[in-house]
Design a protein around this motif. Structure first.
Motif, mmCIF file in Angstrom:
data_model
loop_
_atom_site.group_PDB
_atom_site.id
_atom_site.type_symbol
_atom_site.label_atom_id
_atom_site.label_comp_id
_atom_site.label_asym_id
_atom_site.label_seq_id
_atom_site.Cartn_x
_atom_site.Cartn_y
_atom_site.Cartn_z
ATOM 1 N N GLY A 147 -19.835 19.270 -13.750
ATOM 2 C CA GLY A 147 -18.784 18.256 -13.549
ATOM 3 C C GLY A 147 -18.911 17.123 -12.740
ATOM 4 N N ASN A 174 -17.823 13.730 -13.722
ATOM 5 C CA ASN A 174 -16.241 13.347 -13.825
ATOM 6 C C ASN A 174 -16.021 12.198 -12.783
ATOM 7 N N ARG A 218 -19.429 11.864 -20.308
ATOM 8 C CA ARG A 218 -18.693 12.882 -19.562
ATOM 9 C C ARG A 218 -18.077 13.751 -20.624
ATOM 10 N N ASN A 221 -15.311 15.902 -19.524
ATOM 11 C CA ASN A 221 -14.157 16.368 -19.121
ATOM 12 C C ASN A 221 -12.823 16.273 -20.140
ATOM 13 N N HIS A 222 -13.177 16.491 -21.303
ATOM 14 C CA HIS A 222 -11.961 16.438 -22.242
ATOM 15 C C HIS A 222 -12.362 17.475 -23.432
ATOM 16 N N ALA A 271 -11.367 21.976 -19.651
ATOM 17 C CA ALA A 271 -12.791 21.066 -19.964
ATOM 18 C C ALA A 271 -13.404 20.433 -18.539
ATOM 19 N N THR A 272 -14.190 21.058 -17.938
ATOM 20 C CA THR A 272 -14.672 20.940 -16.619
ATOM 21 C C THR A 272 -15.553 19.963 -16.517
ATOM 22 N N GLY A 273 -15.974 19.213 -17.544
ATOM 23 C CA GLY A 273 -17.460 18.549 -17.475
ATOM 24 C C GLY A 273 -18.489 19.042 -17.852
ATOM 25 N N ASP A 281 -16.715 16.734 -6.434
ATOM 26 C CA ASP A 281 -15.463 17.107 -6.611
ATOM 27 C C ASP A 281 -14.873 16.982 -5.095
#
Length: 363
Positions: A47, A50, A57, A59-60, A72-74, A101
């Motif tokens: 991730g 992101n 990416r 993240n979706h 969807a963490t990446g 993060d």
């Protein structure tokens, strides 16, 4: 042979305990590491992308459909990646969180984090095209991580955590796909053999940097069968019924891997106190592709997302339909394996690698 017999309620703790005992009864104690540190590309990025300016990416949705809570963490897959399974197997943590993060809590830092970036590679030219964090910059984030550890636990304990960590490095395919096969920029200056040597020279520099920062035990991945990635078959513009692996790219990957097998012992000698372990990702993935029915797979030449021929990253979007039976597809999108595939690869690597490290922490 020893017998291990226990009778009690099947709680989660008991199940985990039984797994540990079963391993010990088989004569192999799991190695003990303080933390897991991950470097590389999209095969291990959990991730980080992101939080940087890149189009690469995941993240979706539909990424993450089979991840816990369907998030969807990446991760470029429908679920977990090899480092997640490995960290769980070693009893370190359930998943390896991305270092970038901004909400990463201190307690996560104590057991390791992930520095990988989808689209990355050893060759600096690779990330010029993707906007990812190059391998050469990932040690800078490790330095920042160490600085945070120093504040949390003190310099001595921080040094111990780094020294006793398991480092996983997975990179290389993007260098060949972006720079040599699909966009042949590097072919203007290198033949296949010379470019392999160039990439492995960059790999050596990277390992040396990690060593200088205190890393000692490193698992270093070779190349997968690049010619069997759906995106590579699509690049040849062949109709679906003629989709076959590109054997010259697979032969190149095997040649690269043999060079890496020969290099790592020499590199280990030059870096006192290291354990450098080759990670063979070619063989387990090739097993699934050449004998899919044996392992419960049905589709090997296209991804589960969309048509399975071109979709990855932003093109595998929330509006893209996906296959009904995720576990029967070797690939989730046109580049990245499905969670079921990653689970099999992780189990293969555990059997091949962890036995070589079983003496760690046993004395």
């Amino acid at each position: 042979m020893k017998k291990c017999i226990l009778t009690m309620a099947p709680t989660l703790f008991f199940i985990l305990l039984m797994q540990l005992i079963a391993t010990t009864c088989n004569g192999v104690s799991p190695p003990k590491f303080s933390a897991v540190l991950i470097f590389g590309d999209s095969t291990v990025d959990t991730g980080n992308n992101n939080y940087i300016d890149t189009a690469f990416r995941a993240n979706h949705t539909p990424y993450g459909q089979d991840f816990p809570d369907h998030i969807a963490t990446g991760r470029f897959s429908n679920g977990k990646l090899v480092p997640d399974f490995l960290a769980t197997k070693l009893g370190i943590k359930e998943t390896a969180p991305p270092f970038l993060d901004p909400n990463l809590p201190d307690y996560e830092l104590l057991t390791g984090v992930n520095f990988a970036s989808a689209g990355s590679g050893y060759d600096e030219l690779t990330t010029a095209a993707t906007g990812a964090i190059p391998l050469s910059k990932q040690p800078q984030y490790l330095k920042s991580y160490i600085e945070r550890l120093n504040i949390i636990v003190g310099e001595d304990k921080a040094r111990s955590i780094i020294n006793d960590s398991l480092v996983v490095i997975s990179a290389g395919p993007n260098d060949f796909i972006f720079n040599f096969y699909d966009i042949p920029t590097r072919r203007l200056h290198f033949d296949t053999d010379a470019y392999q040597d160039f990439v492995q020279y960059r790999l050596q520099i990277f390992v040396q940097e990690l060593y200088n920062l205190g890393c000692r035990t490193m698992i270093i991945s070779g190349l997968p069968p690049i010619g069997c990635l759906p995106i590579q078959m699509s690049a040849k513009l062949k109709p679906p019924y003629l989709r076959t692996c590109l054997h010259h790219q697979n032969r190149d990957a095997q040649s690269y891997n043999q060079k890496l097998v020969n290099l790592l012992p020499q590199l280990q000698v030059s870096l006192p106190g290291t354990r450098l372990i080759y990670s063979d990702v070619y063989e387990p993935l090739n097993n699934l592709i050449t004998n899919p029915q044996k392992y419960g797979f049905v589709e090997t030449s296209i991804g589960c997302c969309g048509t399975g021929t071109v979709e990855a990253g932003g093109f595998c979007s929330p509006n893209t339909p996906v296959c009904a039976n995720h576990s029967q597809y070797v690939f989730w999108d046109t580049i990245h394996p499905s969670e079921t595939t990653y689970r099999y690869v992780a189990e293969y690597l555990e059997n091949e690698i962890l036995a070589q490290l079983s003496d760690i922490g046993s004395h």
